[in-house]
Design an enzyme around this catalytic site. Structure first.
Site, short mmCIF file in Angstrom:
data_model
loop_
_atom_site.label_atom_id
_atom_site.label_comp_id
_atom_site.label_asym_id
_atom_site.label_seq_id
_atom_site.Cartn_x
_atom_site.Cartn_y
_atom_site.Cartn_z
N ASP A 217 0.82 -1.21 0.00
CA ASP A 217 0.00 0.00 0.00
C ASP A 217 0.85 1.26 0.00
OD1 ASP A 217 -2.70 -1.33 2.07
OD2 ASP A 217 -2.24 -1.48 -0.07
N SER B 137 -10.47 -1.34 -34.33
CA SER B 137 -10.98 -2.40 -35.17
C SER B 137 -10.49 -2.13 -36.60
CB SER B 137 -12.50 -2.37 -35.09
OG SER B 137 -13.06 -3.41 -35.83
N LEU B 138 -11.01 -2.84 -37.57
CA LEU B 138 -10.65 -2.59 -38.96
C LEU B 138 -11.91 -2.38 -39.77
CD1 LEU B 138 -7.97 -5.40 -39.56
CD2 LEU B 138 -7.52 -2.94 -39.37
N GLU C 207 -1.77 -9.39 -45.66
CA GLU C 207 -1.47 -10.47 -44.71
C GLU C 207 -2.73 -11.26 -44.41
OE1 GLU C 207 -0.73 -8.65 -40.94
OE2 GLU C 207 0.60 -7.11 -41.76
N LYS D 218 -5.72 -12.50 -42.27
CA LYS D 218 -6.42 -12.01 -41.07
C LYS D 218 -6.64 -13.22 -40.16
CE LYS D 218 -10.19 -9.05 -39.57
NZ LYS D 218 -10.73 -9.85 -38.46
N ASP E 25 -7.84 -15.45 -37.14
CA ASP E 25 -9.07 -15.46 -36.35
C ASP E 25 -8.80 -15.90 -34.91
OD1 ASP E 25 -11.69 -14.99 -35.94
OD2 ASP E 25 -12.44 -16.76 -37.00
N GLU F 149 -2.06 -11.35 -32.51
CA GLU F 149 -3.21 -12.22 -32.28
C GLU F 149 -2.81 -13.46 -31.49
OE1 GLU F 149 -5.64 -10.67 -33.80
OE2 GLU F 149 -7.34 -12.05 -34.01
N TYR G 112 1.80 -8.66 -35.44
CA TYR G 112 1.59 -7.99 -36.72
C TYR G 112 1.36 -6.48 -36.59
CZ TYR G 112 -3.28 -8.82 -35.38
OH TYR G 112 -4.47 -8.88 -34.69
N LYS H 93 -2.49 -3.37 -45.61
CA LYS H 93 -1.99 -2.23 -44.84
C LYS H 93 -1.06 -1.39 -45.71
CE LYS H 93 -2.08 -4.95 -40.61
NZ LYS H 93 -1.30 -5.76 -39.68
N LYS I 52 -12.88 -9.50 -45.98
CA LYS I 52 -13.41 -10.69 -45.29
C LYS I 52 -13.88 -11.75 -46.28
CE LYS I 52 -13.84 -9.41 -40.72
NZ LYS I 52 -15.04 -8.85 -40.09
N CYS J 257 -34.90 -45.37 -27.48
CA CYS J 257 -33.97 -44.35 -27.01
C CYS J 257 -32.56 -44.96 -26.94
CB CYS J 257 -34.40 -43.86 -25.62
SG CYS J 257 -33.14 -42.88 -24.79
N CYS K 241 -31.33 -45.33 -23.06
CA CYS K 241 -31.88 -46.23 -22.05
C CYS K 241 -32.65 -47.40 -22.65
CB CYS K 241 -32.78 -45.46 -21.09
SG CYS K 241 -34.31 -44.90 -21.84
N CYS L 214 -38.13 -39.94 -25.78
CA CYS L 214 -37.91 -41.16 -25.01
C CYS L 214 -38.98 -41.25 -23.92
CB CYS L 214 -36.51 -41.08 -24.37
SG CYS L 214 -36.29 -42.24 -23.02
N CYS M 291 -34.11 -42.99 -17.69
CA CYS M 291 -33.21 -42.62 -18.78
C CYS M 291 -32.06 -41.76 -18.23
CB CYS M 291 -33.96 -41.84 -19.84
SG CYS M 291 -32.95 -41.44 -21.25
P1 AMP Z 1 -12.61 -7.03 -36.45
O1 AMP Z 1 -12.47 -8.28 -35.66
O2 AMP Z 1 -13.54 -7.20 -37.61
O3 AMP Z 1 -12.90 -5.84 -35.59
O4 AMP Z 1 -11.20 -6.79 -37.11
C1 AMP Z 1 -10.13 -6.23 -36.41
C2 AMP Z 1 -9.33 -7.29 -35.77
O5 AMP Z 1 -8.71 -8.12 -36.69
C3 AMP Z 1 -8.18 -6.75 -34.98
O6 AMP Z 1 -8.60 -6.34 -33.71
C4 AMP Z 1 -7.28 -7.93 -34.89
O7 AMP Z 1 -7.58 -8.66 -33.71
C5 AMP Z 1 -7.68 -8.82 -36.03
N1 AMP Z 1 -6.59 -9.16 -36.96
C6 AMP Z 1 -6.34 -10.42 -37.36
N2 AMP Z 1 -5.31 -10.47 -38.19
C7 AMP Z 1 -4.88 -9.21 -38.33
C8 AMP Z 1 -3.83 -8.63 -39.08
N3 AMP Z 1 -3.03 -9.36 -39.86
N4 AMP Z 1 -3.66 -7.30 -38.99
C9 AMP Z 1 -4.49 -6.56 -38.20
N5 AMP Z 1 -5.49 -7.05 -37.49
C10 AMP Z 1 -5.71 -8.38 -37.54
ZN ZN Z 2 -34.04 -42.72 -22.76
#
Ligand code: AMP
Ligand code: ZN
Length: 699
Positions: free
Chosen positions: A53, A98-99, A132, A134, A136, A191, A243, A307, A331, A425, A428, A443, A449
């Protein structure tokens, strides 16, 4: 490395010079961060709460005097750092945006045009972009200071993320230390994801252990990273691609590719393949290749990201509120895929519904590995003529459960046969039935069951059923899990297992004995309550009451069933004559009692109970008791449902139709045909006010 830094810890805040304050803030941030780590990550604090603290207080005091020196990683920005539950918060050095999305070529052209206009570039000037994959997964920011990994944070709402440092540190391909060539302070972004194969293996392990199976690699990654216990994260196969970046104390180069090669040199893995494209056709070429090669990639991608390559241009372009102007995500469209149905199996729901499921040869659809799809019901299978071994087109839109669109009947083998819905079933072995007008098979083994037993137990102990004090849903499930209660009969045998209950956590002599007493008290039970408690499909409280009323004694009821052996449909036929019990209810009652195991359980149960015959339930003295009444028209004082319940409580039998059996018709405003019929039949008619007076007088 071991260069000794001067310490100003002993200098009072008011006397600090700015440069000393800066050094102090750095020392405190690091120290607090270290102690946070000991405390949160290792669960092993090395200083007392008071000392901790004191560090906090000094940090806050210095920041109050030198607000302009507040660090981006200041402990005071980590709201709720002392809260163990949940994650503490971290404010990002720059917002994590975001993108914007592109879905086709003209969106990409529009993106480049906007950049050209914004930067006022001549037409001959090329705008190079780095394309690049994207990835997931979920985006993460990693903060490094003097090469050392300080913290990791999720994107959160973009400006404040969650502190997931302890979990980040368990990810093997995230360097804990950068080489000395790295900037003194830098935030690496990228990511966290789970490779497809790792995801499948994890799900297999989870399934074997009876634990949560994840819908897709992204969910698995997110669920694994957002664990309060980092040892769970450590056991999950997470990876990281770098990235992007946030604030950096020194220049990272001139182009995106420069930065990527630095990242690689520092030990980060990159999302590959990336390619420098100098016009739209090269960009689209890349997109086409990545969408075709998508299945072969080791990780899920949901598109491509373009980019602007030059960092000075990126700088000038900047960002809107939601997304940078220098990047766009192209996308993939909602995806379909072809695969084969290996088998069609039946899943038994908690309430006995049988759902057909196609087990597919695993295939990636829209970035998700799909190995099962629901086939909904018998009619749906017939309509699409789906068969085992069929090649099928499956489709997934968003996060929805995948669907089978159609079968390729032209690729069907000669010996292929239409799917026949099982009549038993799979859990069971009890017969399955499908009532008229319904789409689902169910069932009939409600009491035995395994798929239904938990729901059945929950229903059995519910308030309207046995209502055993101290034995609610939570305990009945726990007792079931530990084998203390297998069927409802076992509840009344618990007194023989007193020691086992006592041995359980949270159970003392007193609470155990109270529970056993409460169970004893419920051995006396109304016939109708007992019927209701059995959880027979469609048999609610009202129907249970009508059945009880019809047979009066439970023994009569049991004998009727017994006499018939396994009862034929006729046994319950007389029930159809009771108002309000339709053929489908009778069919469900019949189905239930056709299962010998159900009868075994009921007989065993009845040996534990003293079932009160129907008459005793009636509130004596009420003029309404035993009367058959019908409500019609609009009631003023109460809803129809409540009026009915109240009348039943007084022992009246409430029916929906007027017949010669009807004793009283209570006519609200706007009463029509029923009123006329009652008058024709000479049935006594009362207004709502009359009725209220009547039950008040007599009860
Ligand atoms: P969205 O999910 O539609 O909002 O897209 C943006 C997200 O894409 C970012 O927040 C990243 O998490 C993701 N993403 C995945 N691959 C890439 C990449 N190569 N460059 C930039 N963003 C990326
Ligand atoms: Zn059953």
């Amino acid at each position: 490395m071991n260069k000794k830094k001067p310490i100003y810890a002993h200098i009072p805040v008011e006397q600090l010079l700015p440069i000393e304050a800066m050094a102090e803030l750095q020392r405190l941030a690091e120290k607090i961060s270290t102690h946070d780590e000991h405390y949160y990550k290792n669960d092993a604090p090395v200083i007392s709460d008071q000392e901790y603290d004191a560090l906090w207080r000094r940090n806050e005091e210095i920041e109050a005097v030198f607000p302009e020196l507040m660090r981006t990683d200041s402990p005071s920005k980590r709201v709720g750092a002392s809260v163990i539950q949940g994650f503490s918060k971290i404010t990002h050095s720059r917002p994590m945006l975001s993108l914007d999305n592109a879905f086709n070529e003209s969106d990409v052209i529009g993106f480049l045009d906007r950049i050209r206009r914004f930067l006022q570039l001549d037409n001959y000037e090329k705008i190079e972009v780095l394309a690049e994959p994207k990835v997931d997964g979920l985006s993460i920011a990693l903060s490094y200071r003097n090469g050392k990994l300080i913290y990791g944070a999720t994107r959160g709402d973009g400006s404040i993320g969650e502190d997931v440092t302890a979990n980040i540190k368990t990810i093997h391909n995230i360097p804990h230390q950068l080489p000395s060539t790295a900037p003194e302070s830098i935030e690496i972004r990228g990511e966290v994801f789970m490779a497809k194969e790792d995801f499948l293996n994890l799900n297999r392990r989870q399934e074997v252990r009876g634990e949560k199976v994840f819908a897709n690699p992204r969910n698995a990654a997110a669920g694994s990273l957002r664990q309060l216990d980092s040892s769970i994260t450590a056991a999950r196969p997470l990876k990281f691609f770098g990235y992007a970046w946030g604030a950096s104390s020194s220049s990272l180069g001139d182009t995106v590719s420069d930065v990527r090669s630095k990242f690689k040199h520092w030990g980060f893995e990159l999302n590959e393949p990336a390619r420098l494209c100098s016009d739209v056709s090269e960009i689209i070429q890349y997109y086409t290749e990545i969408s075709k090669g998508r299945a072969a990639l080791k990780f899920d991608v949901d598109g491509a990201v373009y980019k602007v390559s030059r960092l000075d241009w990126q700088e000038r372009l900047g960002a809107g509120t939601r997304a940078p102007r220098w990047a766009i995500a192209h996308k993939f469209p909602a995806e379909q895929a072809e695969t084969q149905i290996q088998t069609i199996t039946i899943q038994v729901g908690r309430t006995g519904t049988l759902t057909p499921v196609a087990n597919l040869t695993p295939v990636t659809v829209g970035g998700v590995v799909v190995s099962r799809a629901t086939l909904h019901n018998e009619d749906e299978i017939a309509r699409k003529d789906l068969r085992e071994d069929d090649w099928v087109l499956i489709q997934r839109a968003g996060d929805v459960i995948p669907q089978v669109v159609e079968a390729h009947s032209d690729r069907r083998l000669n010996h292929s046969k239409p799917f026949v819905f099982p009549e038993y079933c799979p859990e069971c072995g009890s017969p399955a039935t499908r009532a008229e007008g319904e789409s689902a098979w169910r069932c009939t083994g409600g009491l035995i069951c395994p798929a239904q037993v938990v729901e059945g137990l929950k229903h059995f102990v519910s308030r309207e059923a046995f209502d055993i004090e101290g034995l609610g849903t939570k305990h009945v499930i726990a007792f079931h899990e530990d084998g203390l209660i297998k069927t409802v009969v076992d509840i009344f045998q618990l007194s023989k297992k007193r020691d086992l209950i006592l041995a359980r956590e949270g159970w003392q002599e007193k609470s155990t004995d109270n529970l056993l007493l409460a169970i004893e008290a419920r051995r006396d039970i109304d016939f109708s309550r007992l019927i209701y408690s059995l959880g027979i499909h469609k048999v609610g409280q009202a129907t249970a009451k009508q059945i009880a009323q019809h047979y009066v004694k439970f023994e009569t009821f049991l004998n009727t069933i017994e006499l018939a052996g396994i009862p034929g449909p006729s046994v319950f036929e007389d029930l159809i004559n009771i108002d309000g019990i339709g053929p489908s209810v009778v069919a469900d009652v019949h189905n239930f009692f056709s299962v010998p195991h159900n009868i075994d359980v009921i007989k065993a149960l009845s040996r534990e109970l003293r079932v009160r015959p129907y008459r005793e339930e009636v509130v004596s003295g009420s003029g309404a008791a035993g009367k058959t009444i019908v409500f019609t028209g609009l009631l003023e004082t109460v809803g129809r449902r409540e009026a009915k319940a109240r009348a039943e409580m007084l022992g009246a039998k409430v029916s929906g139709v007027v017949s010669s059996q009807t004793d009283i018709l209570i006519a609200g405003s706007g009463a029509g045909s029923k009123l006329k019929k009652a008058q024709d039949l000479g049935v006594k008619v009362m207004s709502e006010a009359d009725w209220l007076e009547f039950i008040k007088l007599r009860s």
